[in-house]
Design an enzyme around this catalytic site. Structure first.
Site, PDB file in Angstrom:
ATOM      1  N   HIS A 130      43.412  88.154 -17.911  1.00 22.96           N
ATOM      2  CA  HIS A 130      42.184  87.353 -18.058  1.00 22.96           C
ATOM      3  C   HIS A 130      42.275  86.204 -17.049  1.00 22.96           C
ATOM      4  O   HIS A 130      43.378  85.744 -16.718  1.00 22.96           O
ATOM      5  CB  HIS A 130      42.173  86.812 -19.494  1.00 22.96           C
ATOM      6  N   ASP A 207      50.219  85.851 -23.216  1.00 23.92           N
ATOM      7  CA  ASP A 207      48.852  85.561 -23.629  1.00 23.92           C
ATOM      8  C   ASP A 207      48.556  86.483 -24.820  1.00 23.92           C
ATOM      9  O   ASP A 207      48.356  87.688 -24.646  1.00 23.92           O
ATOM     10  CB  ASP A 207      47.916  85.841 -22.441  1.00 23.92           C
ATOM     11  N   GLN A 210      44.500  88.530 -27.576  1.00 25.21           N
ATOM     12  CA  GLN A 210      43.959  89.781 -28.144  1.00 25.21           C
ATOM     13  C   GLN A 210      44.925  90.475 -29.085  1.00 25.21           C
ATOM     14  O   GLN A 210      44.636  91.575 -29.548  1.00 25.21           O
ATOM     15  CB  GLN A 210      43.562  90.742 -27.016  1.00 25.21           C
ATOM     16  N   LYS A 233      39.611  84.236 -32.276  1.00 23.44           N
ATOM     17  CA  LYS A 233      39.692  85.695 -32.143  1.00 23.44           C
ATOM     18  C   LYS A 233      40.400  86.307 -33.346  1.00 23.44           C
ATOM     19  O   LYS A 233      40.703  87.492 -33.370  1.00 23.44           O
ATOM     20  CB  LYS A 233      40.410  86.058 -30.850  1.00 23.44           C
ATOM     21  N   CYS A 371      35.841  88.424 -17.698  1.00 15.10           N
ATOM     22  CA  CYS A 371      36.801  87.444 -17.142  1.00 15.10           C
ATOM     23  C   CYS A 371      38.045  88.126 -16.589  1.00 15.10           C
ATOM     24  O   CYS A 371      39.154  87.594 -16.673  1.00 15.10           O
ATOM     25  CB  CYS A 371      37.197  86.388 -18.164  1.00 15.10           C
TER      26      CYS A 371
HETATM   27  N1  PMP Z   1      43.183  85.753 -22.606  1.00 19.87           N
HETATM   28  C1  PMP Z   1      42.582  86.828 -23.131  1.00 19.87           C
HETATM   29  C2  PMP Z   1      43.272  88.159 -23.036  1.00 19.87           C
HETATM   30  C3  PMP Z   1      41.328  86.702 -23.712  1.00 19.87           C
HETATM   31  O1  PMP Z   1      40.723  87.776 -24.220  1.00 19.87           O
HETATM   32  C4  PMP Z   1      40.717  85.428 -23.778  1.00 19.87           C
HETATM   33  C5  PMP Z   1      39.336  85.254 -24.385  1.00 19.87           C
HETATM   34  N2  PMP Z   1      38.400  86.190 -23.951  1.00 19.87           N
HETATM   35  C6  PMP Z   1      41.396  84.337 -23.251  1.00 19.87           C
HETATM   36  C7  PMP Z   1      42.624  84.541 -22.675  1.00 19.87           C
HETATM   37  C8  PMP Z   1      40.826  82.960 -23.312  1.00 19.87           C
HETATM   38  O2  PMP Z   1      40.743  82.525 -24.652  1.00 19.87           O
HETATM   39  P1  PMP Z   1      39.960  81.181 -25.002  1.00 19.87           P
HETATM   40  O3  PMP Z   1      38.618  81.321 -24.387  1.00 19.87           O
HETATM   41  O4  PMP Z   1      39.922  81.165 -26.494  1.00 19.87           O
HETATM   42  O5  PMP Z   1      40.749  80.059 -24.420  1.00 19.87           O
END
Ligand code: PMP
Length: 413
Positions: A130, A207, A210, A233, A371
């Site tokens: 991401h 990270d 997910q 999430k 993203c």
């Molecule tokens: N990493 C991953 C794999 C994600 O799916 C997301 C959210 N789509 C993020 C980071 C960022 O999370 P947040 O917007 O809650 O900071």
């Protein structure tokens, strides 16, 4: 992921009754919410905890001696303990509250990175990251003259371990990658890669945005140095997350932001910093959301991670099979180990149009690059449509989605 359990442990009607938001019509059709990888819905107990806090206990934490301050502080710290046991951390002090996964990663990249990265050092990320786990590393690498390298993936969207092994060298100082991909669903071999990184003295950041709502997470067993995740999430409030760090690593990491709470003593000559975790929690935190987050953790714990994983795996397999049978549909991300995320494209229909037409039928999916633009480049596509499932979704909803998709394909292709 446990595939041996079945959905028999999941009482779907009871679960759905806790999510008022699901019981509405969108564009004249019953809502089908398949955008869970972006954020999932909140059970009533989370919403009730928020309201209860503001109605009964609201006070700033840690510095007050009056009853409301003590009540708020105790509840705030209870969530820290709940998060500690949820991810199997050794100590509650290893849990830092942040705004979310993005802020957790930025904290590590800027604070740890500024101290421990030097010119020529290497930071290794993966091709399926991401942007939140790419850009902070690009920024600190640029500042320090360090080099960002990328672990490659195969066509199924799995890391190529033989290549990863070659990329981890004495120059590697940090290996940062996701536990599960938000775009492909791939579950990555965290333990194996962590062992490779530690063998050369590199640190590991995972990270976990997910993974925490789908997979069993035990940071001690995984042996990672940092683990970042977001409350929203995992059935919890938005704008809140956690950074886990090993005590020994956090103690050597400088503070991220200056302000109240993160200090022991301040004078105009200088400041001594507080102990972990407070050293990293400058200013008034999101007290109400932290307190409500405990309800989300309890919700998951009470259902049982194994039961959730088994049920969502059934949804994943069911949805994958049904989608694969439709002519012109291509699934992006076909790893052996996946969480319940299905990215797909339909020949001749732009994903944005697909998303709009599904919305017209009450079905919420995400469309775009999710993203993960470098990952889109890898697959030579601009974006996908993505259906992602949580524990309140059903096979009947997947059936409705498949009928809707077929209808759109015949009408608009
Ligand atoms: N990493 C991953 C794999 C994600 O799916 C997301 C959210 N789509 C993020 C980071 C960022 O999370 P947040 O917007 O809650 O900071």
């Amino acid at each position: 992921m446990s595939n041996t359990l079945t959905s028999q442990h999941i009482d779907i009607e009871h679960i759905r009754s806790q999510f008022q938001v699901l019981h509405q019509e969108v564009n004249g059709k019953p809502l089908i919410y398949f955008d869970n990888a972006a954020t999932n819905q909140k059970p009533q107990r989370v919403i009730d905890a928020l309201v209860h806090h503001y109605q009964n206990d609201n006070a700033n934490i840690h510095r007050g001696i009056h009853t409301l301050a003590e009540r708020s502080t105790a509840k705030f710290e209870e969530t820290r303990k709940a998060a500690q046991s949820f991810i199997g951390a050794n100590e509650a002090e290893e849990i830092i509250f942040t705004k979310g996964t993005s802020e957790s990663i930025n904290l590590v990249a800027s604070s740890w990175g500024r101290k421990f990265l030097s010119e020529g050092d290497e930071v290794l990320i993966s091709a399926m990251e991401h942007h939140s786990n790419i850009v902070p590393w690009q920024m600190i690498c640029e500042e320090k003259g360090a080099i960002l390298k990328v672990m490659p993936i195969n066509e199924a969207g799995e890391l190529i371990l033989s290549e990863v092994e070659k990329l981890i060298t004495d120059k590697t100082k940090m290996v940062a990658f996701n536990h599960a991909s938000n775009t492909l669903g791939t579950v990555n071999p965290v333990k194996e890669i962590t062992a490779m990184a530690h063998a050369v003295g590199a640190k590991v950041l995972i990270d976990g945005a997910q993974s925490t709502s789908h997979l069993e997470v035990d940071v001690e067993d995984l042996n990672v140095d940092f683990f970042a995740f977001s409350a929203h999430k995992m059935y919890g409030p938005t704008g809140l997350g956690v950074l886990y760090g090993k005590r020994s690593v956090l103690e050597k990491t400088p503070p991220y932001q200056g302000g109240g709470e993160m200090i022991k003593d301040v004078s105009f000559k200088g400041t001594t910093y507080n102990d972990i975790p407070y050293k990293f929690e400058a200013g008034t935190p999101d007290i109400a959301n932290v307190i409500a987050f405990k309800e989300a953790i309890d919700f998951i714990q009470e259902l049982g991670k194994d039961n959730i994983a088994a049920y969502e795996h059934e949804l994943l397999e069911y949805g994958t099979e049904k989608l694969s049978q439709i002519d012109g549909v291509r699934i992006i991300g076909t790893a052996q180990q996946k969480v319940s995320v299905i990215s797909f494209e339909v020949e001749g229909i732009h994903h944005f149009d697909l998303g709009m037409w599904l919305d017209a039928k009450g079905i919420a999916v995400r469309t775009g690059h999710h993203c993960t633009q470098p990952l889109m480049d890898h697959f030579c596509i601009e974006g996908t449509a993505r259906a992602s499932f949580s524990v309140y979704n059903t096979k009947a909803e997947i059936d409705t989605f498949i009928v809707a998709l077929k209808d759109i394909i015949t009408k608009f292709k």
